[in-house]
Design a protein around this motif. Structure first.
Motif, PDB file in Angstrom:
ATOM      1  N   VAL A  31       0.840  -1.206   0.000  1.00  0.00           N
ATOM      2  CA  VAL A  31       0.000   0.000   0.000  1.00  0.00           C
ATOM      3  C   VAL A  31       0.875   1.256   0.000  1.00  0.00           C
ATOM      4  CG1 VAL A  31      -1.622   1.357   1.394  1.00  0.00           C
ATOM      5  CG2 VAL A  31      -1.982  -1.105   1.092  1.00  0.00           C
ATOM      6  N   GLY A  32       1.984   1.200   0.754  1.00  0.00           N
ATOM      7  CA  GLY A  32       2.896   2.334   0.815  1.00  0.00           C
ATOM      8  C   GLY A  32       3.889   2.405  -0.329  1.00  0.00           C
ATOM      9  N   ALA A  33       3.818   1.450  -1.255  1.00  0.00           N
ATOM     10  CA  ALA A  33       4.699   1.400  -2.433  1.00  0.00           C
ATOM     11  C   ALA A  33       6.162   1.256  -2.042  1.00  0.00           C
ATOM     12  CB  ALA A  33       4.493   2.632  -3.303  1.00  0.00           C
ATOM     13  N   TYR A  34       6.426   0.352  -1.077  1.00  0.00           N
ATOM     14  CA  TYR A  34       7.785   0.035  -0.663  1.00  0.00           C
ATOM     15  C   TYR A  34       7.998  -1.474  -0.699  1.00  0.00           C
ATOM     16  CZ  TYR A  34       8.548   4.693   1.407  1.00  0.00           C
ATOM     17  OH  TYR A  34       8.704   6.027   1.607  1.00  0.00           O
ATOM     18  N   SER A  35       9.254  -1.875  -0.685  1.00  0.00           N
ATOM     19  CA  SER A  35       9.556  -3.268  -0.379  1.00  0.00           C
ATOM     20  C   SER A  35       9.372  -3.428   1.128  1.00  0.00           C
ATOM     21  CB  SER A  35      11.000  -3.606  -0.753  1.00  0.00           C
ATOM     22  OG  SER A  35      11.910  -2.969   0.134  1.00  0.00           O
ATOM     23  N   PRO A  36       9.000  -4.618   1.619  1.00  0.00           N
ATOM     24  CA  PRO A  36       8.812  -4.811   3.065  1.00  0.00           C
ATOM     25  C   PRO A  36      10.023  -4.399   3.887  1.00  0.00           C
ATOM     26  CG  PRO A  36       7.912  -6.670   1.878  1.00  0.00           C
ATOM     27  CD  PRO A  36       8.621  -5.815   0.856  1.00  0.00           C
ATOM     28  N   PHE A  37      11.242  -4.713   3.400  1.00  0.00           N
ATOM     29  CA  PHE A  37      12.450  -4.392   4.150  1.00  0.00           C
ATOM     30  C   PHE A  37      12.611  -2.876   4.325  1.00  0.00           C
ATOM     31  CE2 PHE A  37      16.991  -3.249   4.099  1.00  0.00           C
ATOM     32  CZ  PHE A  37      17.387  -3.867   5.285  1.00  0.00           C
ATOM     33  N   HIS A  38      12.496  -2.134   3.237  1.00  0.00           N
ATOM     34  CA  HIS A  38      12.672  -0.686   3.315  1.00  0.00           C
ATOM     35  C   HIS A  38      11.513  -0.020   4.047  1.00  0.00           C
ATOM     36  CE1 HIS A  38      15.582  -1.460  -0.008  1.00  0.00           C
ATOM     37  NE2 HIS A  38      16.246  -0.528   0.641  1.00  0.00           N
ATOM     38  N   PHE A  39      10.299  -0.544   3.829  1.00  0.00           N
ATOM     39  CA  PHE A  39       9.141   0.050   4.484  1.00  0.00           C
ATOM     40  C   PHE A  39       9.275  -0.041   5.998  1.00  0.00           C
ATOM     41  CE2 PHE A  39       4.957  -0.517   6.474  1.00  0.00           C
ATOM     42  CZ  PHE A  39       4.386   0.706   6.163  1.00  0.00           C
ATOM     43  N   HIS A  40       9.695  -1.190   6.507  1.00  0.00           N
ATOM     44  CA  HIS A  40       9.814  -1.384   7.940  1.00  0.00           C
ATOM     45  C   HIS A  40      10.770  -0.361   8.551  1.00  0.00           C
ATOM     46  CE1 HIS A  40      10.937  -3.353  11.756  1.00  0.00           C
ATOM     47  NE2 HIS A  40       9.753  -3.908  11.682  1.00  0.00           N
ATOM     48  N   ARG A  41      11.887  -0.132   7.897  1.00  0.00           N
ATOM     49  CA  ARG A  41      12.890   0.802   8.414  1.00  0.00           C
ATOM     50  C   ARG A  41      12.376   2.245   8.354  1.00  0.00           C
ATOM     51  NH1 ARG A  41      18.579  -0.381   5.707  1.00  0.00           N
ATOM     52  NH2 ARG A  41      19.198   1.110   7.323  1.00  0.00           N
ATOM     53  N   ILE A  42      11.744   2.613   7.262  1.00  0.00           N
ATOM     54  CA  ILE A  42      11.257   3.987   7.095  1.00  0.00           C
ATOM     55  C   ILE A  42      10.085   4.265   8.040  1.00  0.00           C
ATOM     56  CG2 ILE A  42      10.171   5.583   5.472  1.00  0.00           C
ATOM     57  CD1 ILE A  42      11.826   4.114   3.265  1.00  0.00           C
ATOM     58  N   PHE A  43       9.197   3.282   8.199  1.00  0.00           N
ATOM     59  CA  PHE A  43       8.062   3.430   9.105  1.00  0.00           C
ATOM     60  C   PHE A  43       8.552   3.727  10.526  1.00  0.00           C
ATOM     61  CE2 PHE A  43       4.685   2.116  11.924  1.00  0.00           C
ATOM     62  CZ  PHE A  43       3.522   2.466  11.258  1.00  0.00           C
ATOM     63  N   ARG A  44       9.537   2.981  10.958  1.00  0.00           N
ATOM     64  CA  ARG A  44      10.072   3.185  12.305  1.00  0.00           C
ATOM     65  C   ARG A  44      10.751   4.546  12.428  1.00  0.00           C
ATOM     66  NH1 ARG A  44      13.251  -1.332  15.939  1.00  0.00           N
ATOM     67  NH2 ARG A  44      13.254  -0.121  17.883  1.00  0.00           N
ATOM     68  N   LEU A  45      11.429   4.973  11.386  1.00  0.00           N
ATOM     69  CA  LEU A  45      12.092   6.275  11.398  1.00  0.00           C
ATOM     70  C   LEU A  45      11.073   7.397  11.557  1.00  0.00           C
ATOM     71  CD1 LEU A  45      14.671   8.022  10.904  1.00  0.00           C
ATOM     72  CD2 LEU A  45      14.098   7.953   8.476  1.00  0.00           C
ATOM     73  N   VAL A  46       9.945   7.299  10.848  1.00  0.00           N
ATOM     74  CA  VAL A  46       8.935   8.361  10.857  1.00  0.00           C
ATOM     75  C   VAL A  46       8.072   8.327  12.111  1.00  0.00           C
ATOM     76  CG1 VAL A  46       6.887   9.248   9.667  1.00  0.00           C
ATOM     77  CG2 VAL A  46       8.877   8.517   8.345  1.00  0.00           C
ATOM     78  N   THR A  47       7.673   7.118  12.559  1.00  0.00           N
ATOM     79  CA  THR A  47       6.703   7.019  13.661  1.00  0.00           C
ATOM     80  C   THR A  47       7.324   6.722  15.022  1.00  0.00           C
ATOM     81  OG1 THR A  47       6.351   4.625  13.402  1.00  0.00           O
ATOM     82  CG2 THR A  47       5.015   6.104  12.030  1.00  0.00           C
ATOM     83  N   GLY A  48       8.552   6.212  15.035  1.00  0.00           N
ATOM     84  CA  GLY A  48       9.164   5.840  16.303  1.00  0.00           C
ATOM     85  C   GLY A  48       8.747   4.468  16.795  1.00  0.00           C
ATOM     86  N   GLU A  49       7.975   3.720  15.989  1.00  0.00           N
ATOM     87  CA  GLU A  49       7.524   2.383  16.352  1.00  0.00           C
ATOM     88  C   GLU A  49       7.712   1.445  15.158  1.00  0.00           C
ATOM     89  OE1 GLU A  49       3.725   2.468  19.065  1.00  0.00           O
ATOM     90  OE2 GLU A  49       3.491   3.996  17.519  1.00  0.00           O
TER      91      GLU A  49
END
Length: 300
Positions: A31-49
């Motif tokens: 949905v976020g147009a990322y690979s799972p690996f990159h999405f997980h890292r970016i999500f944590r960077l932005v949200t802190g979780e």
């Protein structure tokens, strides 16, 4: 970074809209147009979780909200809706998160739900405490009668341009981003402009630094596409309790508390939609820092 935020906003909105469904990292990343690996890292960077931490927290908070305000639902209805396989699993997770069993939480909630807050315990874990009243009920009712005009009314559908804020501290910067965008598109300033804050989380169960608030502007027509961090949001038509008054920023919590009390005392129940505020004037332009606000609760 703007493109990252845009995609994360899309993913967060998807998660929050599908808490009662299976949420795989693969699907959310897609949905976020990322690979799972990159999405997980970016999500944590932005949200802190991490993604899973965010999903678990949101499901716990939504469960708490339903336990307190949707009395016709059984515990089983609630824990199955949010993906828990059994009563024992739900109870264990809920108690770990809030310090109370779901049954104890529901039993205490009718009188005290609006006072629930998360506090850091000595060992650093978040515990729920049912705090003392911010003021006596009688004084709160008197304040309400003096400061808010309350009515139950049907409101039309509202089309909004929105910016997501994760945490109360970022709301002002979200509104700055929104007004800058509006100026570039010749939407601001104009007569009778209305700014709207939509609460996708409740301060009753979510820490202030994690509450999701959408800073919005009412539009004449629906925004056709997402532009950077600006996206379309719609508030559906329906029945609302509306408390209107001229208040300061310090009065907002008191206004919401009193309005939810009024809702309970008059036999209404909140429906599955988000409460919001409509600001008709700017407190910065008032000598006493006051603004005219409609506090709106969706009800059945």
């Amino acid at each position: 970074m703007e493109e990252y935020k845009k995609r994360i906003v899309t993913a967060i909105r998807y998660i929050d809209d599908h808490l009662d469904a299976e949420l795989s990292l693969q699907k959310i990343a897609e949905v976020g147009a990322y690979s799972p690996f990159h999405f997980h890292r970016i999500f944590r960077l932005v949200t802190g979780e991490t993604v899973q931490q965010y999903i678990n927290r949101k499901r716990m908070e939504r469960s708490a909200f339903y336990l307190a305000l949707r009395k016709p639902l059984s515990l089983k209805d609630i824990y199955l809706q949010f993906g828990f396989s059994s009563h024992s699993t739900f109870t264990k997770n809920f108690k770990k998160h809030y310090g109370h069993s779901p049954s104890a939480f529901r039993k205490s909630a009718p009188e005290n739900f609006h006072q629930i807050r998360l506090q850091e315990s000595r060992n650093g874990q978040a515990d729920t405490v049912f705090s003392t009243y911010l003021c006596h009920i009688e004084n709160l009712i008197n304040w309400t009668e003096m400061n808010l005009k309350i009515k139950v009314t049907e409101l039309p559908e509202m089309n909004l341009a929105a910016v997501m804020s994760l945490g109360i501290a970022h709301v002002e910067s979200s509104y700055t981003l929104l007004t800058d965008w509006a100026k570039e598109n010749n939407l601001f300033p104009r007569e009778n402009i209305k700014m709207v804050s939509v609460y996708h989380d409740s301060f009753k169960v979510t820490p202030p630094d994690k509450v999701r608030i959408h800073a919005c502007m009412l539009l004449d027509k629906k925004l056709e596409k997402q532009e950077s961090e600006i996206f379309a949001e719609t508030i559906g038509a329906g029945k609302f309790i509306v408390g209107s008054g001229e208040v300061t920023l310090d009065d907002f919590e008191k206004s919401w508390v009193s309005l939810f009390l009024w809702m309970k005392e008059n036999g209404y129940s909140v429906r599955k939609a988000f409460p919001f505020e409509i600001c008709h004037t700017n407190f910065k332009e008032h000598p006493e820092g006051k603004m005219t606000v409609d506090f709106c609760i969706p009800v059945d």
